[in-house]
Motif scaffolding. Structure first.
Motif, short mmCIF file in Angstrom:
data_model
loop_
_atom_site.label_atom_id
_atom_site.label_comp_id
_atom_site.label_asym_id
_atom_site.label_seq_id
_atom_site.Cartn_x
_atom_site.Cartn_y
_atom_site.Cartn_z
N ALA A 2 -10.91 136.18 -22.73
CA ALA A 2 -10.64 135.06 -21.71
C ALA A 2 -9.97 133.78 -22.38
N VAL A 3 -8.85 133.41 -21.65
CA VAL A 3 -8.22 132.36 -22.14
C VAL A 3 -8.87 131.10 -21.21
N THR A 4 -9.79 130.32 -21.76
CA THR A 4 -10.47 129.34 -20.94
C THR A 4 -9.71 128.24 -20.62
N THR A 5 -8.87 127.61 -21.56
CA THR A 5 -8.00 126.42 -21.25
C THR A 5 -6.96 126.53 -22.20
N VAL A 6 -5.77 126.07 -21.60
CA VAL A 6 -4.34 125.69 -22.53
C VAL A 6 -4.00 124.39 -22.30
N THR A 7 -3.87 123.60 -23.21
CA THR A 7 -3.49 122.31 -22.99
C THR A 7 -2.04 122.18 -24.15
N LYS A 9 -2.01 120.75 -26.64
CA LYS A 9 -2.46 120.65 -28.01
C LYS A 9 -3.33 121.89 -28.25
N THR A 10 -4.05 122.60 -27.44
CA THR A 10 -5.02 123.40 -28.05
C THR A 10 -5.02 124.35 -27.06
N LEU A 11 -5.35 125.84 -27.35
CA LEU A 11 -5.57 126.99 -26.64
C LEU A 11 -7.04 127.23 -27.09
N PHE A 12 -7.97 127.35 -26.03
CA PHE A 12 -9.12 127.73 -26.26
C PHE A 12 -9.50 129.27 -25.74
N VAL A 13 -10.13 130.06 -26.53
CA VAL A 13 -10.17 131.30 -26.21
C VAL A 13 -11.67 131.98 -26.38
N LYS A 14 -12.28 132.82 -25.64
CA LYS A 14 -13.29 133.47 -25.45
C LYS A 14 -13.21 134.93 -26.06
N ASP A 19 -14.96 139.70 -34.77
CA ASP A 19 -14.25 140.21 -35.85
C ASP A 19 -12.98 140.69 -35.40
N ASP A 20 -12.42 140.34 -34.11
CA ASP A 20 -11.26 140.63 -33.62
C ASP A 20 -10.04 140.06 -34.33
N GLU A 21 -9.04 140.73 -34.88
CA GLU A 21 -7.80 139.95 -35.26
C GLU A 21 -7.11 139.22 -34.09
N VAL A 22 -6.45 137.98 -34.29
CA VAL A 22 -5.95 137.17 -33.79
C VAL A 22 -4.46 136.81 -34.22
N SER A 23 -3.58 137.02 -33.14
CA SER A 23 -2.15 136.62 -33.33
C SER A 23 -1.54 136.14 -32.24
N LEU A 34 -0.71 129.79 -36.89
CA LEU A 34 -1.12 128.54 -36.21
C LEU A 34 -2.49 128.18 -36.85
N GLN A 35 -3.00 127.09 -36.91
CA GLN A 35 -4.11 126.67 -37.44
C GLN A 35 -5.30 126.94 -36.39
N GLN A 36 -6.32 127.62 -36.89
CA GLN A 36 -7.59 127.86 -35.81
C GLN A 36 -8.77 127.46 -36.36
N SER A 37 -9.62 127.50 -35.65
CA SER A 37 -11.10 127.12 -35.94
C SER A 37 -11.85 128.07 -35.10
N SER A 38 -13.13 128.67 -35.66
CA SER A 38 -13.73 129.45 -34.56
C SER A 38 -15.32 129.00 -34.93
N GLU A 39 -15.90 129.46 -33.73
CA GLU A 39 -17.71 129.49 -33.71
C GLU A 39 -18.19 130.15 -32.84
N GLY A 40 -18.58 131.49 -33.78
CA GLY A 40 -18.93 132.68 -32.93
C GLY A 40 -17.91 133.24 -32.49
N ASP A 41 -17.98 133.57 -30.96
CA ASP A 41 -16.80 134.05 -30.24
C ASP A 41 -15.88 133.27 -29.68
N ASP A 42 -16.10 131.90 -29.76
CA ASP A 42 -15.15 131.15 -29.44
C ASP A 42 -14.03 130.65 -30.36
N LEU A 43 -13.03 130.52 -30.10
CA LEU A 43 -11.78 130.26 -30.84
C LEU A 43 -10.86 129.19 -30.37
N ARG A 44 -10.48 128.30 -31.17
CA ARG A 44 -9.55 127.15 -30.84
C ARG A 44 -8.33 127.34 -31.67
#
Length: 69
Positions: A2-7, A9-14, A19-23, A34-44
């Motif tokens: 689920a893509v929660t927000t696209v600004t 500057k930032t794309l927020f993904v649930k 463990d899923d690969e992101v590209s 892209l620079q990314q940071s995650s907290e559990g299932d939440d990805l920025r």
């Protein structure tokens, strides 16, 4: 996925699984780093370096198109 927000500057993904690969790919199919940071299932994802345009976000076996303005 689920893509929660696209600004501009930032794309927020649930993610369903942290463990899923992101590209992110451009419309020519080139993978982008892209620079990314995650907290559990939440990805920025940091979109600051991307020019305006259409992109494909792939997380695990799911994908979604998004537009950066």
């Amino acid at each position: 996925l689920a893509v929660t927000t696209v600004t501009h500057k930032t794309l927020f993904v649930k993610r369903k699984n942290e463990d899923d690969e992101v590209s992110v790919k451009d419309v020519q199919g080139r993978s982008l780093s892209l620079q990314q940071s995650s907290e559990g299932d939440d990805l920025r994802l940091d979109l600051m370096e991307l020019p305006q345009g259409s992109y494909l976000l792939q997380v695990g076996n799911e994908s979604v198109k998004f537009l950066k303005r």
